[in-house]
Structures are given as structure tokens and as C-alpha cells.
Enzyme design. Structure first.
Site, PDB file in Angstrom:
ATOM      1  N   TYR A  18     -66.842  98.244 -41.397  1.00  0.00           N
ATOM      2  CA  TYR A  18     -66.090  98.248 -40.133  1.00  0.00           C
ATOM      3  C   TYR A  18     -66.421  99.509 -39.322  1.00  0.00           C
ATOM      4  O   TYR A  18     -66.797  99.427 -38.156  1.00  0.00           O
ATOM      5  CB  TYR A  18     -64.600  98.178 -40.442  1.00  0.00           C
ATOM      6  CG  TYR A  18     -63.710  98.035 -39.230  1.00  0.00           C
ATOM      7  CD1 TYR A  18     -63.673  96.858 -38.501  1.00  0.00           C
ATOM      8  CD2 TYR A  18     -62.881  99.079 -38.829  1.00  0.00           C
ATOM      9  CE1 TYR A  18     -62.844  96.721 -37.391  1.00  0.00           C
ATOM     10  CE2 TYR A  18     -62.051  98.950 -37.729  1.00  0.00           C
ATOM     11  CZ  TYR A  18     -62.032  97.778 -37.017  1.00  0.00           C
ATOM     12  OH  TYR A  18     -61.209  97.641 -35.919  1.00  0.00           O
ATOM     13  N   VAL A  74     -50.073  98.023 -42.208  1.00  0.00           N
ATOM     14  CA  VAL A  74     -48.838  98.597 -42.730  1.00  0.00           C
ATOM     15  C   VAL A  74     -47.585  98.096 -42.004  1.00  0.00           C
ATOM     16  O   VAL A  74     -46.582  97.783 -42.653  1.00  0.00           O
ATOM     17  CB  VAL A  74     -48.935 100.140 -42.772  1.00  0.00           C
ATOM     18  CG1 VAL A  74     -48.966 100.774 -41.377  1.00  0.00           C
ATOM     19  CG2 VAL A  74     -47.820 100.732 -43.595  1.00  0.00           C
ATOM     20  N   TYR A 122     -48.799 103.032 -50.049  1.00  0.00           N
ATOM     21  CA  TYR A 122     -50.010 103.402 -50.775  1.00  0.00           C
ATOM     22  C   TYR A 122     -50.093 104.935 -50.873  1.00  0.00           C
ATOM     23  O   TYR A 122     -49.890 105.635 -49.883  1.00  0.00           O
ATOM     24  CB  TYR A 122     -51.258 102.849 -50.089  1.00  0.00           C
ATOM     25  CG  TYR A 122     -51.263 101.335 -49.924  1.00  0.00           C
ATOM     26  CD1 TYR A 122     -50.461 100.517 -50.728  1.00  0.00           C
ATOM     27  CD2 TYR A 122     -52.067 100.724 -48.966  1.00  0.00           C
ATOM     28  CE1 TYR A 122     -50.472  99.135 -50.570  1.00  0.00           C
ATOM     29  CE2 TYR A 122     -52.076  99.339 -48.811  1.00  0.00           C
ATOM     30  CZ  TYR A 122     -51.271  98.550 -49.607  1.00  0.00           C
ATOM     31  OH  TYR A 122     -51.278  97.188 -49.451  1.00  0.00           O
ATOM     32  N   ASP A 179     -59.129 106.307 -47.493  1.00  0.00           N
ATOM     33  CA  ASP A 179     -57.990 106.132 -46.578  1.00  0.00           C
ATOM     34  C   ASP A 179     -57.815 107.438 -45.779  1.00  0.00           C
ATOM     35  O   ASP A 179     -57.565 108.487 -46.358  1.00  0.00           O
ATOM     36  CB  ASP A 179     -56.738 105.844 -47.411  1.00  0.00           C
ATOM     37  CG  ASP A 179     -55.652 105.182 -46.595  1.00  0.00           C
ATOM     38  OD1 ASP A 179     -55.536 103.949 -46.669  1.00  0.00           O
ATOM     39  OD2 ASP A 179     -54.912 105.907 -45.909  1.00  0.00           O
TER      40      ASP A 179
HETATM   41  N1  UDP Z   1     -50.517 101.211 -46.078  1.00  0.00           N
HETATM   42  C1  UDP Z   1     -49.440 101.263 -46.952  1.00  0.00           C
HETATM   43  N2  UDP Z   1     -48.868 100.097 -47.358  1.00  0.00           N
HETATM   44  C2  UDP Z   1     -49.299  98.875 -46.914  1.00  0.00           C
HETATM   45  C3  UDP Z   1     -50.380  98.832 -46.005  1.00  0.00           C
HETATM   46  C4  UDP Z   1     -50.968 100.022 -45.622  1.00  0.00           C
HETATM   47  O1  UDP Z   1     -48.995 102.350 -47.367  1.00  0.00           O
HETATM   48  O2  UDP Z   1     -48.704  97.848 -47.325  1.00  0.00           O
HETATM   49  C5  UDP Z   1     -51.090 102.483 -45.610  1.00  0.00           C
HETATM   50  C6  UDP Z   1     -52.610 102.571 -45.684  1.00  0.00           C
HETATM   51  O3  UDP Z   1     -53.025 103.060 -46.943  1.00  0.00           O
HETATM   52  C7  UDP Z   1     -52.909 103.543 -44.559  1.00  0.00           C
HETATM   53  C8  UDP Z   1     -51.809 103.276 -43.531  1.00  0.00           C
HETATM   54  O4  UDP Z   1     -50.782 102.598 -44.235  1.00  0.00           O
HETATM   55  O5  UDP Z   1     -52.776 104.869 -44.987  1.00  0.00           O
HETATM   56  C9  UDP Z   1     -52.265 102.410 -42.383  1.00  0.00           C
HETATM   57  O6  UDP Z   1     -52.901 101.287 -42.935  1.00  0.00           O
HETATM   58  P1  UDP Z   1     -53.365 100.056 -42.063  1.00  0.00           P
HETATM   59  O7  UDP Z   1     -54.025  99.089 -42.988  1.00  0.00           O
HETATM   60  O8  UDP Z   1     -52.226  99.560 -41.258  1.00  0.00           O
HETATM   61  O9  UDP Z   1     -54.427 100.648 -41.037  1.00  0.00           O
HETATM   62  P2  UDP Z   1     -55.624 101.735 -41.149  1.00  0.00           P
HETATM   63  O10 UDP Z   1     -55.228 102.805 -40.209  1.00  0.00           O
HETATM   64  O11 UDP Z   1     -55.724 102.254 -42.549  1.00  0.00           O
HETATM   65  O12 UDP Z   1     -56.840 100.975 -40.752  1.00  0.00           O
END
Ligand code: UDP
Length: 296
Positions: free
Chosen positions: A126, A168, A185, A253
Site C-alpha cells: 500500500y 480502528v 493492538y 504499525d
Molecule cells: N487498531 C487497534 N484495534 C483495531 C484496529 C486497529 O488498536 O481493532 C490500531 C492499529 O494498530 C493502528 C491504529 O489502530 O495503530 C489505526 O489503525 P487503522 O487500521 O484504523 O489505520 P492505520 O492508520 O493503521 O492505517
């Protein structure tokens, strides 16, 4: 799409529905003119005044499920959009991403920062795909004079997201509504900045409409929260007392994310208006209605 239709534009939609939901398309009178159901990485015809190029899975769960396809969508898809624009003279707004900045060493992130991206990790399909898309857009602008406008979108959320989107905000809202533990996470100390969809749409439309644009431009909400703060906020809005379950942190992350939006303020006279608490409430209300109607 709704904004464009209500402003009286003719709107064609190109979508492969890899992650989109047909139910989000308005049908009947006042709806779209044409649905082109195909992969954006294949050539498409049609003469347009403007193209919003938003095609690509954006959730880590979805884009990592088909990583080769993600890279192709981001690079070849952008190539097809730019080819159409070169031939038709369309202006293009290209959705890039805050992932361009990777795990940033500069905070907040300005457009001048080149980023800190792992080129061979799980997020690379990505991140590097989107970086390649930006390169193509700039070269089409320089070589062919295409009016390609790059916006770097930071985390955006709102009604109509898939329940299984995996990001998230939708995860927390959906988990909270069905009474499941909220999955955080890592320790939840990583930060993100969350922009409500109507604010993002306004930014995208302004990016298309302003006479002068200087790519790239960050679009996002500069209010920064830790993921744990977000989980607590969702529980507060829901008035629920659910478990917060800590799960392993995905690889690469990013630790911090917050846009500097001075350029968007200057060029587009734009800034987000919806505070995250209000946006979460609106999202939860729509999710609740959809759940009650057994929708997906
Ligand atoms: N995250 C989390 N729980 C979830 C989904 C995501 O803690 O159920 C965390 C993820 O590890 C990241 C942040 O939330 O640190 C944002 O994740 P997202 O997938 O929304 O977008 P990203 O900015 O990582 O592309």
C-alpha cells in the site's frame, strides 16, 4: 457522490466492489448516470471534466489480504486514471495517503517531509504503491500537462463503513454495539488523527474546484488521540462498560500520526469542523440502524 449529485453534476461511478458496497449507490431518479463495474487497473473510456480517483482498499486488513493486487491497483490503477485524463483533459484529484510518511520521524507531518517507509514490509504494498502513484501523477503533470492534484488523506471514518472494514473506528463502534470486547493492538499508545467523512468530502471537492493547486496537500483532522483514548471515547459515547482486550501490535504499525494542515488551510480555506466525539456518535447511530435492519 451524494455531494456531487446534489450539486447537479452528472456522475459516473467506476468500482470493482472489491471492498465497496453496492447499497451505498443511490439508484432511481437523481442517481448516478452510469455504473462502470470493472477493475481500475484496466483501461476505461469516457470523457470527463473531473475524476476523483479514490480506488484502492485502504484498510490494512483488506490491502494486506491481496498485497500484489493492492500494489497493482495503486500504481496501474492510477496509471489508467492518468491516461484517461491525458486523453480527455479531465482534472484529477488523486487520493494518496498519510502512509506516504510511514513511521514518521517528523511530527506533525508536513507535505515537505519525505517519510520513513519500509519498502519490503507487510504495509509496503500500500505505502509504496501509493508513493508510486504520486510519482506517476507528478510525471504526468510535468510530461503531459495533466492537472493532477494529490491529496494525502489521513485516517478517515464515518457512516457506511463496512462492519468488517478492519480499521480502528469501525471496529470499535461495531464491537461496542454488539457487546464484544474492544480490540486494542499493542498498548494502545500509538496515536492517530481521525477525520469525519463529511469534512473529508468537503476537502476533496475544494481540491477539485480551486483554480490553483500545489500538490501534494494533506487532508486530515489534526486532533491527535492514542488508540486507547479512542477506545475509551467509544465506550463513553455508547455508555457501555465493555472489556478492552489488548492484542499484538501489527508489524510496522506507525507510532504517531498527525497532519500539519497549514497548506490545506491556505490553498483550500479548509479545516475539519466535526470533533471526533460527534463523528463517533453519528457513526454509531448509522451502524445501529444498519444492525437493526440486519444490514452489513
Ligand atoms: N487498531 C487497534 N484495534 C483495531 C484496529 C486497529 O488498536 O481493532 C490500531 C492499529 O494498530 C493502528 C491504529 O489502530 O495503530 C489505526 O489503525 P487503522 O487500521 O484504523 O489505520 P492505520 O492508520 O493503521 O492505517
Amino acid at each position: 457522490m451524494d455531494r456531487l449529485l446534489s450539486a447537479g453534476h452528472n456522475v459516473d461511478v467506476l468500482d470493482s466492489f472489491q471492498t465497496g458496497n453496492r447499497k451505498n449507490l443511490p439508484n432511481g431518479p437523481g442517481g448516478i448516470r452510469r455504473l462502470i463495474e470493472q477493475d481500475v487497473a484496466e483501461p476505461f473510456s469516457g470523457k470527463y471534466r473531473g475524476i476523483f480517483h479514490l480506488a484502492c482498499p485502504a484498510s490494512p486488513a483488506h490491502y494486506q489480504a491481496s498485497p500484489i493486487k493492492t500494489f497493482q491497483t495503486a500504481v496501474w490503477g492510477t496509471h489508467q486514471v492518468l491516461e484517461n485524463a491525458r486523453m480527455s483533459g479531465a482534472r484529477v484529484v488523486i487520493a494518496s495517503t498519510s502512509e506516504i510518511y510511514g513511521n514518521p520521524h517528523e511530527h506533525p507531518q508536513t507535505e515537505a517531509y519525505f517519510g520513513n517507509v519500509n519498502p519490503i514490509g507487510l504495509r509496503s504494498c500500500y505505502d509504496e504503491g501509493k508513493r508510486g502513484g504520486e510519482t506517476l501523477a507528478m510525471d504526468y503533470a510535468r510530461v503531459h500537462g495533466v492537472d493532477a492534484r494529490i491529496v494525502r488523506i489521513f485516517n478517515t471514518y464515518g457512516p457506511r463503513m463496512l462492519f468488517n472494514d478492519g480499521r480502528v473506528v469501525s471496529n470499535f463502534c461495531h464491537q461496542g454495539l454488539i457487546g464484544k470486547p474492544l480490540t486494542v493492538y499493542g498498548k494502545g499508545e500509538q496515536t492517530r488523527s481521525f477525520c469525519f467523512v463529511s469534512d473529508m468530502v468537503e476537502g476533496l471537492i475544494r481540491a477539485m474546484e480551486v483554480p490553483v493547486f500545489e500538490s501534494p496537500v494533506n487532508l486530515g483532522n489534526p486532533d491527535e488521540y492514542t488508540v486507547l483514548e479512542l477506545a475509551k471515547m467509544v465506550l463513553e459515547v455508547l455508555d457501555a462498560n465493555l472489556e478492552i482486550r489488548f492484542l499484538p501490535l501489527p508489524s510496522d504499525d506507525p507510532v504517531r500520526r498527525k497532519p500539519d494542515i497549514s497548506k490545506a488551510r491556505r490553498l483550500l480555506s479548509w479545516e475539519p469542523l466535526i470533533p471526533v466525539q460527534e463523528g463517533i456518535l453519528k457513526t454509531i447511530q448509522e451502524f445501529r440502524t444498519r444492525l437493526a435492519n440486519h444490514g452489513a
